[in-house]
Scaffold this motif. Structure first.
Motif, PDB file in Angstrom:
ATOM      1  N   SER A  46      40.377  32.766  43.008  1.00 22.99           N
ATOM      2  CA  SER A  46      38.892  33.144  42.983  1.00 22.99           C
ATOM      3  C   SER A  46      38.480  33.975  44.155  1.00 22.99           C
ATOM      4  O   SER A  46      37.463  34.838  43.556  1.00 22.99           O
ATOM      5  CB  SER A  46      38.205  31.942  43.295  1.00 22.99           C
ATOM      6  N   SER A  63      36.645  37.501  43.044  1.00 26.49           N
ATOM      7  CA  SER A  63      35.286  37.733  43.440  1.00 26.49           C
ATOM      8  C   SER A  63      35.324  39.199  44.226  1.00 26.49           C
ATOM      9  O   SER A  63      34.377  39.714  44.134  1.00 26.49           O
ATOM     10  CB  SER A  63      34.766  36.607  44.527  1.00 26.49           C
ATOM     11  N   THR A  77      35.349  41.319  41.433  1.00 22.68           N
ATOM     12  CA  THR A  77      33.830  41.651  40.812  1.00 22.68           C
ATOM     13  C   THR A  77      32.861  42.370  41.624  1.00 22.68           C
ATOM     14  O   THR A  77      32.235  43.170  41.093  1.00 22.68           O
ATOM     15  CB  THR A  77      33.288  39.973  40.658  1.00 22.68           C
ATOM     16  N   PHE A  85      34.201  38.608  36.164  1.00 24.75           N
ATOM     17  CA  PHE A  85      33.315  37.395  35.975  1.00 24.75           C
ATOM     18  C   PHE A  85      33.658  36.400  35.020  1.00 24.75           C
ATOM     19  O   PHE A  85      33.751  35.213  35.269  1.00 24.75           O
ATOM     20  CB  PHE A  85      31.901  37.839  35.708  1.00 24.75           C
ATOM     21  N   ALA A  86      33.950  36.740  33.911  1.00 23.08           N
ATOM     22  CA  ALA A  86      34.697  35.741  32.898  1.00 23.08           C
ATOM     23  C   ALA A  86      35.715  35.083  33.212  1.00 23.08           C
ATOM     24  O   ALA A  86      36.221  34.019  32.990  1.00 23.08           O
ATOM     25  CB  ALA A  86      34.946  36.493  31.609  1.00 23.08           C
ATOM     26  N   SER A  87      36.733  35.772  33.822  1.00 24.10           N
ATOM     27  CA  SER A  87      38.085  35.182  34.554  1.00 24.10           C
ATOM     28  C   SER A  87      37.494  34.331  35.463  1.00 24.10           C
ATOM     29  O   SER A  87      38.255  33.087  35.749  1.00 24.10           O
ATOM     30  CB  SER A  87      38.810  36.395  35.158  1.00 24.10           C
ATOM     31  N   GLU A  88      36.359  34.455  36.432  1.00 26.94           N
ATOM     32  CA  GLU A  88      36.136  33.421  37.671  1.00 26.94           C
ATOM     33  C   GLU A  88      35.695  32.291  36.842  1.00 26.94           C
ATOM     34  O   GLU A  88      35.944  31.085  37.169  1.00 26.94           O
ATOM     35  CB  GLU A  88      34.853  34.111  37.986  1.00 26.94           C
ATOM     36  N   VAL A  89      34.642  32.109  35.744  1.00 23.38           N
ATOM     37  CA  VAL A  89      34.286  31.214  34.940  1.00 23.38           C
ATOM     38  C   VAL A  89      35.567  30.320  34.252  1.00 23.38           C
ATOM     39  O   VAL A  89      35.522  29.168  34.605  1.00 23.38           O
ATOM     40  CB  VAL A  89      33.372  31.438  33.854  1.00 23.38           C
ATOM     41  N   TRP A  90      36.329  31.122  33.683  1.00 25.93           N
ATOM     42  CA  TRP A  90      37.527  30.495  33.345  1.00 25.93           C
ATOM     43  C   TRP A  90      38.328  29.738  34.137  1.00 25.93           C
ATOM     44  O   TRP A  90      38.971  28.572  33.872  1.00 25.93           O
ATOM     45  CB  TRP A  90      38.364  31.633  32.352  1.00 25.93           C
ATOM     46  N   LEU A 146      37.535  28.273  37.118  1.00 27.67           N
ATOM     47  CA  LEU A 146      36.699  27.253  37.555  1.00 27.67           C
ATOM     48  C   LEU A 146      36.991  26.207  36.388  1.00 27.67           C
ATOM     49  O   LEU A 146      37.299  24.918  36.799  1.00 27.67           O
ATOM     50  CB  LEU A 146      35.097  27.443  37.580  1.00 27.67           C
ATOM     51  N   GLY A 147      37.050  26.369  35.074  1.00 23.31           N
ATOM     52  CA  GLY A 147      37.035  25.390  33.906  1.00 23.31           C
ATOM     53  C   GLY A 147      38.448  24.921  34.004  1.00 23.31           C
ATOM     54  O   GLY A 147      38.809  23.758  33.894  1.00 23.31           O
TER      55      GLY A 147
END
Length: 97
Positions: free
Chosen positions: A22, A26, A29, A42-47, A49-50
């Motif tokens: 992360s 970040s 990003t 950004f999409a990779s960061e969201v993925w 976290l999930g």
């Protein structure tokens, strides 16, 4: 006792892995904030976290505790980044290195 220790170790390793990846995402990003690759990072960061949430849910067998752990880890990460900062730089083509 051994099972709890194994769970704690697995959560610790997953948390460290989440923090390192992360932090890198970040930073990237931030570097690409005005470019189109921003969306990818950004999409990779969201993925990420999930994915972290799913792994913690599997280890703890409880969504309630997983949400609490993820929230605490995310808050600690934000606090770390606010104190230390992100890696900043510019993108340089390979031909100029």
């Amino acid at each position: 006792m051994k099972k709890q220790l194994a769970k704690a170790l697995e959560i610790s390793v997953e948390t460290l892995n989440y923090w390192v990846i992360s932090y890198a995402l970040s930073s990237m990003t931030l570097v690409f904030r005005a470019e189109w690759p921003f969306v990818v990072f950004f999409a990779s960061e969201v993925w990420l976290l999930g994915s972290y949430y799913e792994k913690i849910t599997a280890v703890l067998n409880s969504r309630k505790w997983a949400v609490l752990v993820c929230a605490l880890v995310f808050a600690a990460f934000v606090l770390f980044v606010s104190q230390v900062g992100l890696v900043q730089g510019s993108v340089a083509p390979f031909s100029k290195l």
